[in-house]
Design a protein around this motif. Structure first.
Motif, mmCIF file in Angstrom:
data_model
loop_
_atom_site.group_PDB
_atom_site.id
_atom_site.type_symbol
_atom_site.label_atom_id
_atom_site.label_comp_id
_atom_site.label_asym_id
_atom_site.label_seq_id
_atom_site.Cartn_x
_atom_site.Cartn_y
_atom_site.Cartn_z
ATOM 1 N N GLY A 258 -17.147 4.720 -15.789
ATOM 2 C CA GLY A 258 -16.605 5.883 -16.485
ATOM 3 C C GLY A 258 -17.657 6.736 -17.163
ATOM 4 N N GLY A 259 -18.819 6.127 -17.497
ATOM 5 C CA GLY A 259 -19.863 6.897 -18.169
ATOM 6 C C GLY A 259 -19.383 7.477 -19.497
ATOM 7 N N GLN A 260 -19.999 8.585 -19.901
ATOM 8 C CA GLN A 260 -19.583 9.231 -21.145
ATOM 9 C C GLN A 260 -18.136 9.701 -21.055
ATOM 10 O OE1 GLN A 260 -21.219 9.144 -23.807
ATOM 11 N NE2 GLN A 260 -23.353 8.818 -23.265
ATOM 12 N N ALA A 261 -17.714 10.113 -19.856
ATOM 13 C CA ALA A 261 -16.333 10.574 -19.684
ATOM 14 C C ALA A 261 -15.339 9.471 -19.996
ATOM 15 C CB ALA A 261 -16.118 11.091 -18.267
ATOM 16 N N GLY A 262 -15.731 8.223 -19.742
ATOM 17 C CA GLY A 262 -14.837 7.103 -19.990
ATOM 18 C C GLY A 262 -14.499 6.899 -21.442
ATOM 19 N N THR A 263 -15.288 7.488 -22.351
ATOM 20 C CA THR A 263 -15.019 7.362 -23.785
ATOM 21 C C THR A 263 -14.126 8.476 -24.311
ATOM 22 O OG1 THR A 263 -16.954 8.663 -24.472
ATOM 23 C CG2 THR A 263 -17.297 6.315 -24.060
ATOM 24 N N SER A 264 -13.751 9.421 -23.445
ATOM 25 C CA SER A 264 -12.941 10.560 -23.898
ATOM 26 C C SER A 264 -11.485 10.141 -24.076
ATOM 27 C CB SER A 264 -13.026 11.699 -22.877
ATOM 28 O OG SER A 264 -12.211 12.776 -23.260
ATOM 29 N N SER A 265 -10.928 10.473 -25.219
ATOM 30 C CA SER A 265 -9.541 10.109 -25.501
ATOM 31 C C SER A 265 -8.556 10.904 -24.652
ATOM 32 C CB SER A 265 -9.229 10.333 -26.980
ATOM 33 O OG SER A 265 -9.502 11.677 -27.343
ATOM 34 N N ARG A 266 -8.895 12.140 -24.335
ATOM 35 C CA ARG A 266 -7.990 12.980 -23.550
ATOM 36 C C ARG A 266 -8.780 14.089 -22.879
ATOM 37 N NH1 ARG A 266 -3.260 12.181 -21.273
ATOM 38 N NH2 ARG A 266 -3.160 10.649 -22.933
ATOM 39 N N ILE A 267 -8.688 14.157 -21.538
ATOM 40 C CA ILE A 267 -9.302 15.230 -20.763
ATOM 41 C C ILE A 267 -8.171 16.143 -20.315
ATOM 42 C CG2 ILE A 267 -10.706 15.788 -18.746
ATOM 43 C CD1 ILE A 267 -11.635 12.786 -18.869
ATOM 44 N N GLU A 268 -8.171 17.370 -20.790
ATOM 45 C CA GLU A 268 -7.028 18.248 -20.549
ATOM 46 C C GLU A 268 -7.299 19.351 -19.541
ATOM 47 O OE1 GLU A 268 -4.331 18.960 -23.964
ATOM 48 O OE2 GLU A 268 -6.094 18.467 -25.152
ATOM 49 N N ASN A 269 -8.550 19.509 -19.107
ATOM 50 C CA ASN A 269 -8.850 20.606 -18.184
ATOM 51 C C ASN A 269 -9.331 20.092 -16.833
ATOM 52 O OD1 ASN A 269 -11.284 19.623 -19.088
ATOM 53 N ND2 ASN A 269 -12.221 21.624 -19.440
ATOM 54 N N TYR A 270 -8.906 18.880 -16.464
ATOM 55 C CA TYR A 270 -9.285 18.326 -15.165
ATOM 56 C C TYR A 270 -8.174 18.615 -14.162
ATOM 57 C CZ TYR A 270 -11.257 15.178 -11.711
ATOM 58 O OH TYR A 270 -11.806 14.657 -10.570
ATOM 59 N N LEU A 271 -8.573 19.152 -13.011
ATOM 60 C CA LEU A 271 -7.623 19.596 -12.002
ATOM 61 C C LEU A 271 -6.663 18.478 -11.584
ATOM 62 C CD1 LEU A 271 -6.881 21.948 -10.057
ATOM 63 C CD2 LEU A 271 -8.408 20.884 -8.384
ATOM 64 N N GLY A 272 -5.371 18.814 -11.562
ATOM 65 C CA GLY A 272 -4.372 17.878 -11.072
ATOM 66 C C GLY A 272 -3.692 17.047 -12.135
ATOM 67 N N PHE A 273 -4.124 17.192 -13.409
ATOM 68 C CA PHE A 273 -3.508 16.433 -14.493
ATOM 69 C C PHE A 273 -3.099 17.412 -15.599
ATOM 70 C CE2 PHE A 273 -6.152 13.408 -12.268
ATOM 71 C CZ PHE A 273 -5.344 12.284 -12.186
ATOM 72 N N PRO A 274 -1.997 18.136 -15.391
ATOM 73 C CA PRO A 274 -1.604 19.172 -16.360
ATOM 74 C C PRO A 274 -1.320 18.638 -17.754
ATOM 75 C CG PRO A 274 0.157 18.749 -14.770
ATOM 76 C CD PRO A 274 -1.058 18.056 -14.258
ATOM 77 N N ALA A 275 -0.907 17.378 -17.865
ATOM 78 C CA ALA A 275 -0.653 16.788 -19.182
ATOM 79 C C ALA A 275 -1.887 16.105 -19.745
ATOM 80 C CB ALA A 275 0.505 15.795 -19.098
ATOM 81 N N GLY A 276 -2.995 16.162 -19.004
ATOM 82 C CA GLY A 276 -4.223 15.506 -19.443
ATOM 83 C C GLY A 276 -4.256 14.055 -19.000
ATOM 84 N N ILE A 277 -5.440 13.459 -19.114
ATOM 85 C CA ILE A 277 -5.629 12.060 -18.751
ATOM 86 C C ILE A 277 -6.776 11.515 -19.593
ATOM 87 C CG2 ILE A 277 -7.218 12.652 -16.866
ATOM 88 C CD1 ILE A 277 -6.117 10.213 -15.346
#
Length: 537
Positions: A258-277
């Motif tokens: 996951g790297g640094q991204a794996g520590t993110s509580s919520r990613i809201e601007n990633y394509l295909g996940f309108p509710a965030g992930i």
């Protein structure tokens, strides 16, 4: 004993047609009361579907046992390890006799390719179960003092790898003293990890990973097509695409997928996940994909050197193992810069954080916290922590909140009553020992200073690339990011470094866009370039 309700889709009941399809691929087995179907530490080898009776899923910590869930007919048992290769962290024992359907994993993998609804149902359930385990602290236990640097290290490692666990605080947990007395542990021997019937006294990260079955064996010594160093978004994307296209692929990461991204509580601007992930869920999904296509992922596996042998690239692991590959992808990412300010050494082990996950949020629940940084990571942390801390103070150097972060984040922060933003400001001093008490903040325009109460300090002030393991073999820019393509030579291939057959992707690459989607795109493109390289060698 009543069946546990289906929480958020974690414990779904299979439809009759799904049971019929699975029945044609599995074996029916009778169960007896008290029978252990699997226990914590076992490696998953089959999917178990409960046909009749009741099964209890429990956490076992030495002499102590805790009930997690009760399952009835038409439910399937198991955890995300069925898809990622991790062991079970809980134990399943029959409470009322009946029958189960056992489906071997190889047959199950064939089925989920054909039956997408079933695959989605199982993946969603396993991911939610892991989230519930993390929130419940159901898994192994870390017993130690909040003032211990080794306790902090073990907790950080477990959190980064999304390993189900809970922390027993020697200072504040009323049951801690009784537990260590029951296990014959002296306070001076802590921190300890309690896993099944084992007590690990202050293990290092590799020992903990080995004990809980996280670290898979390194690939065989035969040469693979592609070695990927780094399991962040770029490395995971490359592993999925490479393995799915038939390239033998070995992936190594020093800490966690996951790297640094794996520590993110919520990613809201990633394509295909309108509710965030969450970053952790995105990483778990990618790992399951990569393993399904046959990629070998080894974590933790710090790479400490790069060599070359008979036309192959060789990475040296900290364990002494050597892995050969025809092509190499550098996706080792970046690390946040350590915060340098007077007083930081007194509180860093207990109160300074470089990620904002559930682990950190639970540590500072209902306390005032301060965040340093003006980028998206700082903004996401502010939004997330506003739901846990009593007050969030966001300190940024810029004159405008939107100068360094996405507009959607800036707008959200401006409308959060629990978050106060201090523009054109810097932290000049932190106070407290051994835990943080106060932070001195200076306005860069007026030079006025104010003292703020804070119990935790979150730092997101830029990053530096992980390139130490490369030595002097690859050309870097003046900030030590990896040069690629035309940055190296006029006719250079996109993403190829100064060394033929060695490519770079994601945040470690000079000039890269520091966004998850861009890193994933880099990883996918790198695989096409690897194909071209291998075709001509």
């Amino acid at each position: 004993m009543n069946e546990t309700p289906d929480l958020y889709g974690a414990y779904p009941r299979l439809e009759d047609y799904q049971l019929a399809e699975l029945s044609s691929m599995g074996e029916r087995r009778q169960t007896s009361e008290g029978e252990v179907l699997y226990q914590a530490g076992d490696t998953p080898g089959e999917l178990l579907v409960l046909l009749d009776g009741l099964v209890a899923v429990t956490e076992d910590l030495g002499p102590h046992r805790r009930l997690v869930a009760i399952h009835g007919p038409k439910r399937f048992l198991g955890e995300i390890g069925l898809l990622t290769g991790q062991p079970f962290f809980l134990t399943a024992q029959v409470q009322q006799p009946g029958a189960v359907l056992a489906v071997p994993m190889d047959r199950l993998r064939d089925l989920v390719v054909r039956d997408q609804p079933l695959a989605d149902l199982a993946l969603r359930a396993f991911l939610i179960r892991r989230s519930l385990q993390l929130s419940l602290g159901a898994g192994f236990a870390i017993v130690g003092s909040r003032f211990s640097a080794d306790t902090r290290r073990l907790r950080d490692f477990a959190a980064r790898n999304r390993l189900p666990h809970h922390w027993i605080d020697l200072e504040n947990d009323a049951d801690a003293e009784q537990l260590i007395r029951d296990l014959g542990i002296e306070v001076e021997e802590t921190p300890v990890v309690i896993w099944r019937s084992e007590v690990l006294r202050n293990p290092d990260n590799e020992q903990l990973a080995a004990a809980v079955g996280l670290r898979q064996p390194a690939p065989p010594t035969s040469t693979c097509d592609l070695i990927v160093v780094g399991a962040g978004p770029a490395g995971l994307a490359a592993s999925v695409y490479a393995a799915s296209e038939g390239l033998s692929t070995a992936v190594f990461d020093a800490v966690a997928t996951g790297g640094q991204a794996g520590t993110s509580s919520r990613i809201e601007n990633y394509l295909g996940f309108p509710a965030g992930i969450s970053g952790g869920e995105l990483a778990d999904r990618a790992v399951a994909q990569a393993r399904r296509f046959g990629a070998d992922l080894t974590v933790p596996a710090p790479v400490i050197g790069l060599e070359h042998e008979d036309g192959s690239h060789v990475v040296r692991l900290q364990t002494g193992e050597r892995v050969l590959g025809r092509a190499l992808l550098i996706a080792s990412g970046v690390q946040y810069r350590r915060f340098q300010v007077p007083g930081i050494d007194d509180v860093e082990a207990t109160s300074v954080y470089y990620a904002a996950t559930e682990l950190e949020a639970n540590l500072c629940r209902d306390d005032p916290v301060l965040i340093v940084g003006g980028g998206n990571s700082a903004g996401q942390a502010a939004v997330f922590l506003s739901g846990h801390a009593s007050r969030v103070l966001l300190v940024i150097r810029a004159d405008d909140l939107g100068a360094g972060m996405s507009r959607y984040l800036a707008d959200r922060i401006e409308n959060l009553p629990a978050v106060e933003v201090l523009l054109h400001s810097e932290v000049r001093e932190v106070r407290g020992k051994p835990t943080l008490e106060e932070v001195v903040v200076e306005d860069r325009t007026t030079q006025g200073r104010r003292t703020e109460q804070a119990r935790a300090l979150f730092v997101f002030i830029g990053s530096s690339p992980h390139v130490e393991w490369l030595g002097n073999q690859i050309e870097l820019d003046d900030r030590r990011f990896v040069l690629t393509g035309n940055q190296v030579k006029g006719d250079g291939k996109l993403l190829e470094t100064s060394l033929p057959g060695v490519f770079a992707a994601g945040d470690v690459r000079s000039g890269s866009v520091k966004r998850i989607a861009a890193a994933v795109g880099d990883g996918a493109l790198a695989v096409r370039l690897v194909h071209e390289y291998l075709a001509h060698t």
